[in-house]
Design an enzyme around this catalytic site. Structure first.
Site, mmCIF file in Angstrom:
data_model
loop_
_atom_site.group_PDB
_atom_site.id
_atom_site.type_symbol
_atom_site.label_atom_id
_atom_site.label_comp_id
_atom_site.label_asym_id
_atom_site.label_seq_id
_atom_site.Cartn_x
_atom_site.Cartn_y
_atom_site.Cartn_z
ATOM 1 N N GLU A 63 12.619 4.021 56.372
ATOM 2 C CA GLU A 63 11.412 3.902 57.203
ATOM 3 C C GLU A 63 11.726 3.956 58.684
ATOM 4 O O GLU A 63 11.021 4.608 59.464
ATOM 5 C CB GLU A 63 10.646 2.620 56.869
ATOM 6 C CG GLU A 63 9.959 2.643 55.503
ATOM 7 C CD GLU A 63 10.913 2.414 54.348
ATOM 8 O OE1 GLU A 63 12.044 1.964 54.604
ATOM 9 O OE2 GLU A 63 10.536 2.679 53.193
ATOM 10 N N HIS A 131 4.020 -6.713 49.122
ATOM 11 C CA HIS A 131 3.216 -5.495 48.929
ATOM 12 C C HIS A 131 1.736 -5.827 49.084
ATOM 13 O O HIS A 131 0.896 -5.294 48.364
ATOM 14 C CB HIS A 131 3.423 -4.906 47.528
ATOM 15 C CG HIS A 131 4.759 -4.257 47.314
ATOM 16 N ND1 HIS A 131 5.907 -4.966 47.193
ATOM 17 C CD2 HIS A 131 5.106 -2.950 47.187
ATOM 18 C CE1 HIS A 131 6.922 -4.127 46.998
ATOM 19 N NE2 HIS A 131 6.462 -2.902 46.996
HETATM 20 C C1 TPP Z 1 11.473 -0.516 52.277
HETATM 21 C C2 TPP Z 1 10.767 0.054 51.106
HETATM 22 N N1 TPP Z 1 10.387 1.334 51.120
HETATM 23 C C3 TPP Z 1 9.736 1.873 50.063
HETATM 24 C C4 TPP Z 1 9.452 1.094 48.984
HETATM 25 C C5 TPP Z 1 8.649 1.681 47.828
HETATM 26 N N2 TPP Z 1 9.541 1.846 46.706
HETATM 27 C C6 TPP Z 1 9.659 0.906 45.758
HETATM 28 S S1 TPP Z 1 10.834 1.259 44.671
HETATM 29 C C7 TPP Z 1 11.177 2.726 45.413
HETATM 30 C C8 TPP Z 1 12.253 3.598 44.885
HETATM 31 C C9 TPP Z 1 13.547 2.876 44.901
HETATM 32 O O1 TPP Z 1 14.548 3.695 44.410
HETATM 33 P P1 TPP Z 1 15.958 3.135 44.037
HETATM 34 O O2 TPP Z 1 16.491 2.319 45.181
HETATM 35 O O3 TPP Z 1 16.784 4.249 43.573
HETATM 36 O O4 TPP Z 1 15.674 2.094 42.871
HETATM 37 P P2 TPP Z 1 15.071 2.406 41.408
HETATM 38 O O5 TPP Z 1 13.601 2.351 41.526
HETATM 39 O O6 TPP Z 1 15.573 3.716 40.967
HETATM 40 O O7 TPP Z 1 15.554 1.269 40.570
HETATM 41 C C10 TPP Z 1 10.368 2.905 46.519
HETATM 42 C C11 TPP Z 1 10.389 4.077 47.404
HETATM 43 C C12 TPP Z 1 9.847 -0.255 49.013
HETATM 44 N N3 TPP Z 1 9.578 -1.093 47.999
HETATM 45 N N4 TPP Z 1 10.516 -0.755 50.068
#
Ligand code: TPP
Ligand code: MG
Lengths: 337, 327
Positions: A63, A131
């Site tokens: 971000e 959230h």
């Molecule tokens: C700072 C932030 N940006 C975006 C999100 C929205 N978000 C939640 S999970 C996710 C994907 C996360 O991917 P990863 O770190 O690979 O974990 P996975 O879901 O694959 O376990 C996103 C973009 C968030 N929760 N926090």
């Protein structure tokens, strides 16, 4: 005139602005992936098929990075529409959001400007404290950001188009319960915020509040989802014999004090409703201004109905307590009578 | 950077079976709540852990109760592996006052101080510096505890990842970063947002050792992490471990998975960590078919009990919203 949901209206605004001006592009997480979501709330769904992946630019989960990149592109004459998936993640980009975007024009003595848009969904939807926030006030406090907060599809389209054309950084806060997403991406407890959208192009100037409902006994000032809760309260208040006027400010900065004051002079009472927490909320600022400028017209102290000063709880009974609703607004109004 | 593939299981059979049991507990728990979600019985959203069980279990089998973990928006597996009772976990998902966070946290913030799990942090990357801070406290207090921070591949692109690894490295902190590379952050495939092939490669930039483990093989994870934990515990500093794995479900509740390649999906689904573990246990004579049936039946009974407990538990009072803010 076709009826569009809030999400569809935002999408249409983006599409039209991208067609109109090739400097406009979108930058954000999961916004243009094939087979993906079109952003967390489907607003950019299908746009990468039309405009390609250069102009619907998917970023890593970064971000602070994507905000800085949007600022830099804006400085070089582009018109980025950045977004974060939930407004809570704006805090990951706080240096760029507070120290950079809103200050560069001023610091440079007016030499540089940052014509960017940042879109951010607000509101509690049973997802817990990270959230759920409504964060308008943090940014309303920061000189240099214009802030729009559309409560319906018509406003969403018109305000977003104005935001894109503005030469300053503009934050657009959208409420998750208003998007109107269907099927598996439907949000529980969603509110119908769809509108008839004119076929001809329109924009909505900043700093023009909307009188949502006319009344003579009390002015209820409410934004985003709270406009609807105020509406439900006004119906109940009618049975209590109280005729409420509802005003939606539509933009918090600039703020249309003229329309508010006109209403307060008429009703003599003001109740301010926001889902943002109470202390230091934008409602406190409005209350102070009203005190300074139209105190003589008030028949009762200004009342605020806001989220309490806690993080948002997860469990629905507590969340219902947290988010101002019809009954709390009604009680707030009655306490003044 | 070292690559770990499964070695011969040289540990006690009881530990192996215990790890398998935990993996089954996570799988059955997630399967069960997935159905409840689809029924609309649970509020909010949920990020499920099926497919990644070997990571949580292989890591946490190396930890003591007073070691701490930080978790993510996908925390149920970490919670179960670290020992959060599934009754209080289930009750939390229902938003009940008997939940591990009294209904304040919900799915994305489960945790339990008594078993060394901080409330899960749903801000991607948000837990990494906090884990370094926990490790700093252990170091300053001369304790031999270790902090483990679980993160996704997506989190490795947040600035926090880089700041955390650097600080952990320069101060030789007893922290182990476990990156579960399941190939996707939400709908975004890892190759679209990272030029390097392996997240583990990034450790070198900070002067930190790293390793890659087969994240669908609990023994491989266990052994790889054991080395890192021993190093951290004995003052040797941090490690980044990347576990290659795959989530079997969608990203969150509302996900049709249309962005994933079908062949890729099939290949990974065929490498079920539970099946891999069971086959290994059988091959060394540590588990019979009968044993595994018994384990499944016992776990299903536990989960039934947890549902009954959660459903019978009271909801919090609305005004409980105002409690728990201040220490
Ligand atoms: C700072 C932030 N940006 C975006 C999100 C929205 N978000 C939640 S999970 C996710 C994907 C996360 O991917 P990863 O770190 O690979 O974990 P996975 O879901 O694959 O376990 C996103 C973009 C968030 N929760 N926090
Ligand atoms: Mg991932």
């Amino acid at each position: 005139m076709p009826k569009l949901t809030y999400g569809e209206a935002l999408r249409q605004a983006i599409k039209e602005e991208m067609e109109r001006d090739e400097r406009v592009f979108c930058i954000g997480e999961d916004i243009g992936i094939e087979g993906g979501f079109g952003g967390a709330f489907t607003v950019t769904l299908g746009l990468s098929e039309i405009f390609g992946h250069e102009r619907i630019l998917d970023t890593p989960i970064s971000e602070a990075g994507l905000t800085g990149v949007a600022i830099g592109a804006a400085l070089m004459g582009m018109r980025p529409i950045a977004d974060v998936q939930y407004c809570d993640f704006l805090f990951c980009a706080m240096d760029q959001m507070i120290n950079e975007a809103p200050k560069i024009r001023y610091m440079s003595g007016g030499a540089f400007s940052v014509p960017m848009v940042m879109r951010a969904p607000v509101g509690a939807t049973a997802r817990g404290a990270q959230h759920a926030q409504s964060v308008e006030s943090y940014f309303a406090h920061c000189p240099g950001w214009k802030i729009a907060c559309p409560s319906n599809a018509y406003d969403a389209k018109g305000l977003l188009k104005t935001a894109v054309r503005d030469d300053n950084p503009v934050l657009v806060f959208e409420h998750k319960k208003l998007y109107g997403a269907k099927g598996i991406r439907k949000v529980e407890g969603a509110i119908d915020a769809s509108s008839e959208i004119p076929d001809e192009e329109y924009t909505i100037p900043f700093g023009q509040a909307r009188v949502v409902r006319e009344g003579k006994d009390v002015t209820i000032l409410a934004n985003l989802r709270m406009v609807y809760e105020a509406g439900f309260a006004a119906e109940a208040l009618a049975e209590d014999g109280v005729d409420a006027e509802i005003i939606d400010p539509r933009t918090l900065n600039p703020f249309d004090y003229e329309t508010l004051y006109r209403s307060v002079r008429k009703t003599g009472r003001l109740v301010i409703v926001h889902e943002d927490t109470l202390t230091g909320g934008w409602g406190a600022e409005v209350a102070a201004k009203v005190m300074e400028d139209v105190f003589d017209y008030l028949d009762a102290p200004v009342k605020r109905v806001c989220a309490p000063d806690t993080p948002a709880p997860f469990s629905p009974p507590m969340e219902e307590f947290y988010v101002p609703g019809k009954e709390r607004i009604r009680q707030g109004v009655l306490s003044q009578q | 950077m070292s690559r770990k593939t499964a070695q011969k299981p040289d540990m006690q059979p009881e530990l192996l079976v215990e790890m398998y049991r935990k993996m089954v507990r996570i799988r059955r728990f997630e399967d069960a709540i997935h159905l409840k979600f689809l029924d609309g019985a649970l509020p909010g959203t949920v990020h499920l852990y099926q497919g990644q069980e070997a990571v949580a279990v292989g890591v946490c089998a190396n930890l003591r109760t007073d070691d701490v973990i930080t978790s993510t928006h996908r925390p149920h597996g970490h919670a179960i592996a670290k020992g959060v009772p599934i009754k209080s976990l289930m009750a939390e998902l229902y938003g009940k006052s008997t939940g591990c966070c009294k209904g304040k946290g919900g799915s994305m913030h489960v945790g339990d101080a008594s078993v060394g799990m901080l409330p899960a942090i749903a801000i991607v990357g948000g837990g990494l510096t906090i884990a370094a801070g926990c490790a700093l406290a252990f170091k300053l207090k001369r304790k031999d505890n270790v902090a483990v921070s679980f993160l996704g591949d997506g989190a490795a692109n947040e600035g926090d990842f880089h700041e955390a690894l650097n600080m952990a490295a320069i101060w030789d902190l007893p922290v182990v970063y476990v990156c579960e590379n399941n190939l996707y952050g939400a709908s975004t495939r890892v190759n679209k947002v990272m030029k390097v092939k392996d997240v583990a490669e990034r450790a070198r930039a900070y002067g930190m050792p790293s390793a890659i483990a087969d994240g669908n093989d609990v023994l491989a994870v266990y052994e790889c992490v054991r080395e890192a934990i021993e190093r951290a515990r004995s003052g040797g500093g941090p490690t980044l471990i990347e576990c290659k794995t795959y989530r079997r479900c969608g990203h969150s509740r509302s996900d049709a998975n249309a962005y994933r390649d079908k062949t890729e999906q099939q290949e990974w689904l065929a490498r079920d960590p539970l099946v891999i573990a069971r086959d290994k246990l059988k091959a060394v004579g540590a588990l019979t078919d009968e044993d595994s049936d018994t384990i499944e039946a016992e776990i299903d009974a536990e989960i039934e009990e947890a549902f009954a407990f959660a459903e019978a538990s009271p909801l919090p009072a609305p005004e409980d919203c105002l409690k728990d803010l201040w220490a």
